[in-house]
Design a protein around this motif. Structure first.
Motif, PDB file in Angstrom:
ATOM      1  N   ARG A 109       0.820  -1.201   0.000  1.00 57.31           N
ATOM      2  CA  ARG A 109       0.000   0.000   0.000  1.00 57.31           C
ATOM      3  C   ARG A 109       0.861   1.261   0.000  1.00 57.31           C
ATOM      4  O   ARG A 109       2.067   1.212   0.218  1.00 57.31           O
ATOM      5  CB  ARG A 109      -0.925  -0.004   1.215  1.00 57.31           C
ATOM      6  N   LYS A 134      -1.384  -2.209   5.290  1.00 59.08           N
ATOM      7  CA  LYS A 134      -2.842  -2.265   5.388  1.00 59.08           C
ATOM      8  C   LYS A 134      -3.329  -1.250   6.409  1.00 59.08           C
ATOM      9  O   LYS A 134      -2.757  -1.108   7.484  1.00 59.08           O
ATOM     10  CB  LYS A 134      -3.292  -3.664   5.800  1.00 59.08           C
ATOM     11  N   CYS A 135      -4.414  -0.553   6.102  1.00 60.05           N
ATOM     12  CA  CYS A 135      -5.022   0.364   7.061  1.00 60.05           C
ATOM     13  C   CYS A 135      -6.014  -0.377   7.939  1.00 60.05           C
ATOM     14  O   CYS A 135      -6.727  -1.266   7.462  1.00 60.05           O
ATOM     15  CB  CYS A 135      -5.737   1.501   6.336  1.00 60.05           C
ATOM     16  N   ALA A 151     -10.682   6.445  12.945  1.00 59.98           N
ATOM     17  CA  ALA A 151      -9.801   6.582  11.788  1.00 59.98           C
ATOM     18  C   ALA A 151      -8.968   7.858  11.884  1.00 59.98           C
ATOM     19  O   ALA A 151      -9.502   8.954  12.018  1.00 59.98           O
ATOM     20  CB  ALA A 151     -10.631   6.589  10.511  1.00 59.98           C
ATOM     21  N   GLU A 184      -4.929   9.543  10.442  1.00 57.37           N
ATOM     22  CA  GLU A 184      -3.847   9.349   9.484  1.00 57.37           C
ATOM     23  C   GLU A 184      -2.647   8.744  10.195  1.00 57.37           C
ATOM     24  O   GLU A 184      -2.029   9.381  11.056  1.00 57.37           O
ATOM     25  CB  GLU A 184      -3.460  10.678   8.835  1.00 57.37           C
ATOM     26  N   LEU A 185      -2.335   7.508   9.865  1.00 57.57           N
ATOM     27  CA  LEU A 185      -1.206   6.820  10.480  1.00 57.57           C
ATOM     28  C   LEU A 185       0.064   7.076   9.679  1.00 57.57           C
ATOM     29  O   LEU A 185       0.007   7.266   8.458  1.00 57.57           O
ATOM     30  CB  LEU A 185      -1.464   5.315  10.520  1.00 57.57           C
ATOM     31  N   TYR A 240       0.467  -3.885   9.191  1.00 56.11           N
ATOM     32  CA  TYR A 240      -0.356  -2.692   9.027  1.00 56.11           C
ATOM     33  C   TYR A 240       0.475  -1.417   8.889  1.00 56.11           C
ATOM     34  O   TYR A 240       1.617  -1.333   9.342  1.00 56.11           O
ATOM     35  CB  TYR A 240      -1.284  -2.538  10.226  1.00 56.11           C
ATOM     36  N   ARG A 241      -0.173  -0.416   8.309  1.00 51.79           N
ATOM     37  CA  ARG A 241       0.374   0.929   8.301  1.00 51.79           C
ATOM     38  C   ARG A 241       0.531   1.395   9.747  1.00 51.79           C
ATOM     39  O   ARG A 241      -0.260   1.045  10.625  1.00 51.79           O
ATOM     40  CB  ARG A 241      -0.573   1.862   7.549  1.00 51.79           C
ATOM     41  N   GLU A 297      -1.311  -1.827  13.667  1.00 54.68           N
ATOM     42  CA  GLU A 297      -0.801  -0.463  13.670  1.00 54.68           C
ATOM     43  C   GLU A 297      -0.263  -0.084  15.052  1.00 54.68           C
ATOM     44  O   GLU A 297      -0.588  -0.724  16.052  1.00 54.68           O
ATOM     45  CB  GLU A 297      -1.897   0.520  13.245  1.00 54.68           C
TER      46      GLU A 297
END
Length: 248
Positions: A37, A56-57, A70, A72-73, A91-92, A110
């Motif tokens: 991603r 992955k988010c 949600a 922004e990571l 994950y992101r 995350e």
């Protein structure tokens, strides 16, 4: 589909999806059917095996109590010489140190950091908001719950279960008390042991296979049973500072 440049020294398999703003280092090997991603950073010499998903988010379930809303990571960052096994999902927002190894089908959420030379075994799960130090071994099918801390040189055997919710998920009060276990440097956890929320396993302590840990374990102490009870000191020759590979 490849939207980001790949150095000539790196190789990419078939049916690979690489989104925008991905950074791929030198001598990286990417297998077939990999999805990378946007924003992922892959360090030099890393190996990404077939079917892995990077960056992955998170998706928040309606009843999830530990996944935040949600936001922004930051990008997923893999250090140099990282190996990501087949069908892993990372994950992101995770940060992975140099020479970390992931067995097939491992999952890392995350807000996780993993130190250099750590091994995450096949099928192991590391949930969000967790820190794992350097030179640790998290064996196959271990479950590291959200908000846990595992310091350097720790060992977690197969099928160990961490927990973080003493209320088993019914009252809103529980959200004030979430806490994963804390493993201090060199702690070892035997196969199929269960660690209750917030317990601290002291430096160089050893939890026997099948134990259920309901309270803090002193440093350099062996505990066993259900509930776990103190049995004896850890032998001197088993202490982490007496091992040839120990670097402090």
């Amino acid at each position: 589909m490849i939207d980001s440049p790949c150095p000539e020294s790196s190789t990419i398999g078939q049916n690979v999806v690489i989104e925008k703003d991905v950074r791929i280092g030198e001598n990286v090997r990417i297998g077939h059917n990999v999805v990378i991603r946007s924003g992922v950073h892959i360090g030099d010499g890393s190996i990404i095996l077939d079917g892995a998903i990077l960056g992955k988010c998170p998706a928040k379930a309606g009843l999830s109590a530990t996944t935040g809303e949600a936001v922004e990571l930051p990008p997923l960052v893999l250090g140099k010489s990282v190996t990501v096994g087949a069908c892993c999902v990372i994950y992101r927002g995770a940060e992975i140190g140099n020479s970390v190894f992931f067995g097939d089908c491992a999952t890392v959420r995350e807000d996780v950091t993993i130190g250099e030379l750590t091994i995450i075994g096949r099928g192991a799960t590391v949930e969000n908001k967790t820190t794992i130090g350097k030179r640790c071994k998290i064996e196959s099918n271990a479950y590291i719950t959200a908000m846990s801390t595992v310091e350097d040189y720790c060992f977690v055997a197969p099928c160990v279960a961490f927990s973080n919710d003493n209320y088993l998920g019914r009252t809103e009060e529980r959200k004030k008390h979430f806490a994963g276990p804390v493993l201090r440097k060199g702690a070892r956890i035997g196969a199929n042991a269960t660690l209750l929320p917030g317990v601290e396993i002291g430096k160089d302590a050893l939890v026997a296979a099948g134990a259920v840990v309901t309270k803090n374990v002193p440093s350099e102490t062996v505990v066993a049973g259900c509930p776990a009870k103190e049995m004896k000191p850890v032998p001197e020759d088993q202490l982490i500072e007496n091992q040839t590979y120990y670097e402090g």
